[in-house]
Every structure is written in C-alpha cells, then in structure tokens.
Design an enzyme around this catalytic site. Sequence first.
Site, mmCIF file in Angstrom:
data_model
loop_
_atom_site.group_PDB
_atom_site.id
_atom_site.type_symbol
_atom_site.label_atom_id
_atom_site.label_comp_id
_atom_site.label_asym_id
_atom_site.label_seq_id
_atom_site.Cartn_x
_atom_site.Cartn_y
_atom_site.Cartn_z
ATOM 1 N N PHE A 212 16.042 32.288 66.355
ATOM 2 C CA PHE A 212 16.584 33.289 65.451
ATOM 3 C C PHE A 212 18.016 33.622 65.862
ATOM 4 O O PHE A 212 18.765 34.169 65.170
ATOM 5 C CB PHE A 212 15.735 34.555 65.446
ATOM 6 C CG PHE A 212 14.277 34.278 65.161
ATOM 7 C CD1 PHE A 212 13.937 33.287 64.248
ATOM 8 C CD2 PHE A 212 13.274 34.944 65.802
ATOM 9 C CE1 PHE A 212 12.603 32.993 63.982
ATOM 10 C CE2 PHE A 212 11.940 34.668 65.542
ATOM 11 C CZ PHE A 212 11.606 33.692 64.640
ATOM 12 N N TRP B 186 16.437 37.696 58.439
ATOM 13 C CA TRP B 186 17.196 37.564 59.692
ATOM 14 C C TRP B 186 16.451 36.640 60.659
ATOM 15 O O TRP B 186 17.056 35.886 61.410
ATOM 16 C CB TRP B 186 17.378 38.955 60.314
ATOM 17 C CG TRP B 186 18.018 38.936 61.676
ATOM 18 C CD1 TRP B 186 19.347 38.978 61.966
ATOM 19 C CD2 TRP B 186 17.363 38.876 62.951
ATOM 20 N NE1 TRP B 186 19.560 38.951 63.313
ATOM 21 C CE2 TRP B 186 18.349 38.885 63.952
ATOM 22 C CE3 TRP B 186 16.015 38.814 63.346
ATOM 23 C CZ2 TRP B 186 18.056 38.843 65.308
ATOM 24 C CZ3 TRP B 186 15.722 38.760 64.700
ATOM 25 C CH2 TRP B 186 16.735 38.777 65.660
ATOM 26 N N HIS B 187 15.099 36.702 60.622
ATOM 27 C CA HIS B 187 14.308 35.906 61.555
ATOM 28 C C HIS B 187 14.376 34.421 61.258
ATOM 29 O O HIS B 187 14.267 33.595 62.161
ATOM 30 C CB HIS B 187 12.849 36.360 61.544
ATOM 31 C CG HIS B 187 12.623 37.631 62.275
ATOM 32 N ND1 HIS B 187 12.776 38.856 61.685
ATOM 33 C CD2 HIS B 187 12.296 37.885 63.567
ATOM 34 C CE1 HIS B 187 12.538 39.807 62.581
ATOM 35 N NE2 HIS B 187 12.254 39.232 63.729
ATOM 36 N N GLY B 188 14.519 34.080 59.996
ATOM 37 C CA GLY B 188 14.546 32.659 59.694
ATOM 38 C C GLY B 188 14.771 32.400 58.224
ATOM 39 O O GLY B 188 14.509 33.259 57.379
#
Lengths: 464, 356
Positions: free
Chosen positions: A464, A322-324
């Site tokens: 993000f 989800w962060h990257g």
Amino acid sequence: MSFVSVAFLCLVPATFLLYHATSRLALQNVIILVASYVFYGWWDWRFLPLLVGISVVNYAAAILIAASPHEHTRKLLVFSAVAVAIVVLAIFKYFSFFVDSFVTIAQHAGLKPNLPTLRIILPLGISFITFQGIAYVVDVYRGKHVAERDLVKFLAFKAFFPQLVAGPIERASNLLDQFSKPRQFTADHADRALWLLIYGYAMKVVVADSLAMIVDTLFIPEQPFGWSVVLATIAFGIQIYADFNGYSLIAKGVALLFGFELTWNFRYPYWSVSISEFWRRWHISLSTWLRDYLYIPLGGNRRGEAITNRNLMLTMALGGLWHGASWTFVLWGLLHGTVLALWRKVPGGDESLSPIARGAGWAVTMLVVFVGWFLFRAANWNLLVGMLSALKNWEWAPVHSAVTLAVLSLATPLMLLEWQLQAHGDYFLIRRPAWMKYPLFAALAAVTIAASGHVNATFIYFQF
Amino acid sequence: MLKRAIQQIMNSPLIKALRLVTSRFVPVAVLTALILGIASFIHWRSKHQWSRGIETYIVLEQIRRSERLPASDLAFLGDSSCLFGIHVPTLLHAFPGSSVEAFCTIGYVGPDGYGAMLDKMVARGRQPKKLILVFNPIQFERDPRWNEWPAFIRNDRFELPSGLTFPAGGLEYIRLLMERAVYTPLPGAYAIYYGGKDQFISTIWSEHGGAVEPNRMLDIPSLEAFKATLPGHVLLKPLPASKPFVINAEFEKALDALSVTLSKLDRSKVYLVISPVNSVNAQGGPQSFHTEAGQRIAARLGLDQSQFLDTPAVMLDILYAHYPSHLHRWARMIYTEQLAKTLADRGILEKHRASD
C-alpha cells in the site's frame, strides 16, 4: 529492504554504531538519512529519485507557503503541492486500475476502446510517503507547524527508515520535531526496544506468517467449502493484524534504539465494542489522517445528517481505495462507511453501553470487521465470486478442524497477552524481575527463530 | 593518563549505548541459545526421521497401523488406487460385524513392499484371515529406483535419523512441536481438503486405512448429489496418445518377492484385484491390461485363477480425481459397493450376527 531480512539485521546494528559514535545532532541526522536511503534503495534504487523528488516538493512547497503573505497564493501553493502528491500516487498506483475500469465499463456499453496498457511498478510505501507529505504541507498551511528549512532534517523525517514503507504516517509535530532536539538513549529506551522487537517479530513471524500459508491455500477461486471461507476470513483477520501491528511494533522498537518515539498505530482493535471505537484503535495514523485531512475539510459532521453520512462514505471509500487499486477495497471502505453512519444513530455512543450491550456490540463489530476483511482479502472479482459461491456447501472437512486449531492456538495467547497489556500497561513485562522476563523473552525469541523457516519477507501493508 | 583515556572511552555515547543494549539483549540471546540447546538435545534423543512429504506420511502411517491394529477378518494391501479407491466403511456397512482394514500405500512401495508389510504382520501374529491384493495397471511398469521404498519398510526407516545438531536440531524440534497446533499446508488440493499432515493421517485412521483423493468433487456434498450428475456420461474411446499398460521385469521381480511372503500364509485366502482405469486411458482394451494381466499376476503369486476377482476394469472418467488410477471420494463408494457384491457372491466376507 524488509524488516525480516538479513540485510536489515545488518543495517540496524551498523547504523546504531555510527549513530551513537557521535553526539552531534546534525551528523546523527545525516546518518539516519543515509541509512534510510540505503534501506529504500535496497528494494529498488531506481525509485530513490522519486522519494527524494516527493520530499523536495513538500519541502519547497512548505517554505513557499510559509513565506507567502497572501491567502490566495498560499491556497494555490497548498493545492498545487497536494495535487502533485495525488498525481504521483495516481500514476504509480491507480493508472492501470482506472484504465482497466474504463475499458470494462466501455465494453459493457458495447464499445471497443483501444487504450494503451501500461504496467507500472508500484513504488514501495508510496501511499504512506505521499500521505505523510500531504499532512506536513497542510499543517504548515494551517499554521500548525512551521516550515522546516533544514533540508537534511526534512529529508530524514520524510525517509525515516523504521516507518518509511508502512507507517505510522507520522505528523511533523511528532517526528520532525524530534529531528530538531537532542535524542536520549536511556535504559528505558533499551528495555522498551527489546520488548517491542521481540513482540513485533513474534507477531509477524509466528502469527502472521504461519497464518499466511494457511490463508493463501484457502483464498482461491475454486474453494469448495463454505466453512473454509468463514475460517480463512477469521484467519486473515488475525494475520493482517499480526502482520501490520508486528511491523508497527518493530518500527517503534527500532526507532527507540535511536532515541525516537513513534506513535502507536494500533491499540488492541479487536477489543472494540463499536465500529467507531475500532477505527480509533486500528491503523490510528491513517484513520486520524483521514479525519483531519479529508473528513473534516469535507465538512465533517457540521452540516447535517445527510452531508455527514456522505462525508463518512466518501472518506471511508477513499480510505479503502488508498489500500489498493481494486473495487473490492472500495467496497470494504463503503461497508465501514455505512456501518459508521449507522452507528451515529445509536444514542450515547460506546460509553453508555451496558455490559450486555458491550458484548453484543463487540460481536456485531467483529462481524462487520471480518466481513470487511473478506472483501479486503478477495482482491479481485474472480476470487470474490468464487469464494462466495462456496457458501452453498457447508460440509465440515478435515481442513476445518485444522484451521480452527491453528487459529485458536495463535489467537488465544495473543488475546491473553493483550488482556494483560491493557490491564497493566504496554510495558508491564519489562518492569518484571529479570528471572521472570528474560526466560519469557528468550522463549518467544526461540519460537520466532524456529518459525522463521517459512517467513514471508513481505508485509501486507508494504504494497500500500 | 591511560586511566583517563579509558574513562573517556567508557563514558563516550557509543560505549554507553552499547552497554545499555548488551546488558539487555545478551541475557536474552544466551537464554535463547540455552533453550535451543535443550531442544537440540531432545531432538537428537528422539531419533526423528526426515519426512519426504505426503508419500512418506502414508507409508509410515500404514506401517504404524499394521503394527498396532489386531488381526482383521479381511485386509487390503496395494497401491494408491487402493488407498483412494477402497472405502472400508462401505464394506463394514455391507458386512456388519466383520473387521476390515486397508493397509494400502503407494505404487512406489510395490509388491515387494506389500510383502514387507505383510512380513511385519506375520512376525507379530497379526496377519489377516483373508487378504486382497490391489494393483493398478499404471504400476505394472515398475522403476528400479522405487526399490528404496520396500527397503524403507523392511528397515523401518527411510533414511538415517536426522543428523541436525545445535541450533538446527533445536529449531527443527520447536517447529515440529508448533506444527501439532499450527499446520503447514500440504501441497495442492490436499491443503484444501485436509489442511496439514495430522488431519491427513487421522483420516487414514478414521477411514480404516483409506483416504479421500481431493483433486476433484469436493464441491459435491453427498453421494446422492454426485449420482444425480452421472446420467449422460458414457465410457469414451482411449486417447490415441495414451500408453498401454505393460508388465515389466522389475514388476515381476517384485511379485516374486511378495510370493515368498505369501507362502507364510494360507494362499487360498489371498485374492487379487486389478483396480479400474478411466476409459480414455484404457489403451489396448480391458482384455490386455485387466484380464490377461490379472491372470498372469495371479499365476506369478501362486494363486489360483479363481482368486483373481471379477471387478470393473474400466470406469467412467467422471469417477476419477486423478487419471488413470485415483477414484474420487464418491466414486470410491460406488466402486466399493460393486466390490462388496463380489465379496458377498464369492463368500469372502459374510454378515456376522451380533452374537457371533
């Protein structure tokens, strides 16, 4: 629009004046909505239709779900709404990542795939926007929240500018409901807003941005020193906390100016004595989202040891992704998933720990968290391998004294402040006499303005 | 009616909100302005000089060192090839009991600027017993625009003190205070090795006026480890595109200015070193840029040809951090070991007994 931009410092007072010029709730919601779209469009107006589109899909899906008497249809609708959100996220955030990964794997297998390359601009805050939308639709499906029929109110909830691009990922039960009730702006709101804005900007500008300059010069593939890897990782751990918590505090402070209460996204995470406690204190709105909308639907801890561990790993790996769009984020998630699974084997949990065990628990937790930050910051393989290869040279160079001094100088006051905040309450300073609190606030403001010469207008979590 | 209207306005939600905000934000803003005002005043009183970056730090610090340190047995004056190429601790190790200091700066300062620094030492009675002047061939072609640097040394300030007023002066003062704890990274490889200005400056002090050129060999942790990489490396032919080193009139003019200062010293105790260049840049061969140029410079400075020291003219390319003049941190030790041998052979430095 960044919180540390002149445009934002103009938008907030202008919105404040217009908002408080009326006491009509519907008009105030319209003002918030317009201000939010100006805020988002300032970055790139071409993505405004995307924001509106995602919001309208969530809005319509929720109404249809609520209106449908058949469970099968409701399931289909919620599945479709979630799928649309994930497809949007996948296209904008992960398309290139999956194509590149596929090409790499195919090349290792001796194939020469000729796939189209498509470089897509990542819309600001897309992950936050989609997750907030998914939570809303699922909550309506689960009967935890009614479907909102007032479109303006819903759009304003989805686009509320203080938390639009980097959270907290607000639930409808908290934020959307506040759009339905008259908001008060009291002396307490003003006091708290003042403190949160000063504290948040100091965190972002003085701590995070000062460390960002240092971290950026040390996280390089050609890094020759092992100590630089260690110290840069520690510096980054403080930077990311100050950056994201700074943003969250500013968001909370700005929301208070309009009478809104946002949830706390951070509760002193670096004081955690276990990894599970860390995740109850760090990016709380994401960790609770992952728990409620991923971990528990996967079965949570109800289906035995093996399934629980699988669920933890899957949840944290997806949380990392989800962060990257990078495998190093997945690795970061898997590290946390593994340690969370191991922690489950410790009998009694955090509460039963003796003081010595708490100290040891804190040390181990921080070791895991900061190793994780290393993976998090080394966002590509080239950088990761380059930094790891520096670990063979443990020479102490002048830069290491400099970084140590910088980290201690920034972390020590922050640690002392957090110690006091935990002991006396989040807002204990605003209860102090004016002669004591105002000079302190002014000193913090002066230092923040002075440090703003090297301010970095972006926040880490904006990407993000 | 007017009273009622005013009351109505004062009770409006906007005025209430504004009163709440201003009653809290204005005192903080006023106090912040007061703090910045006080900081501006202190900044104005301190007559702080603008810094132009790494070159200015070097020059300012060497001036400071030349003012504070007692007269040494031997001092070096020269350009950045001297700053990064002479490793004084190696000399101190080779000549125990001797006091050696380097006051090397950068090529922009030039012979005229070295003379200015020497003048300051002479004026304070702190001139060294013996002096070695170090020039790199890359500096032979002097640009007249660099003459602001010797002027900087003579006038003791590069530019006028900061003219910043409120609030910029106050902000600058706070920023400078913060920089003592939280450094602003130096450019490029300097950030990787030193971090910030303070560490760079403290290295110059701890290394007796020398510094590490950080652009290469930071990953090699010791001299022995570096020496192990040397076999197989040979001197290469100069690249066709490399430029010959030619002394120009501006450089000669600067030498004349230095010569005037040297007349205040015992010239027989002044020596000259032409620092080495890397082999691919050695266009024209060592004869033209080392031997002939050295003799010509010695003559211009009123020195005997014997005072031009026999040191390597060309060195392996792997010894350089920055072509053609900056040796890296291990290479400067190798070069200084060779220089120490020359100094011993010529009796310029001797080992002192502890009782001396």
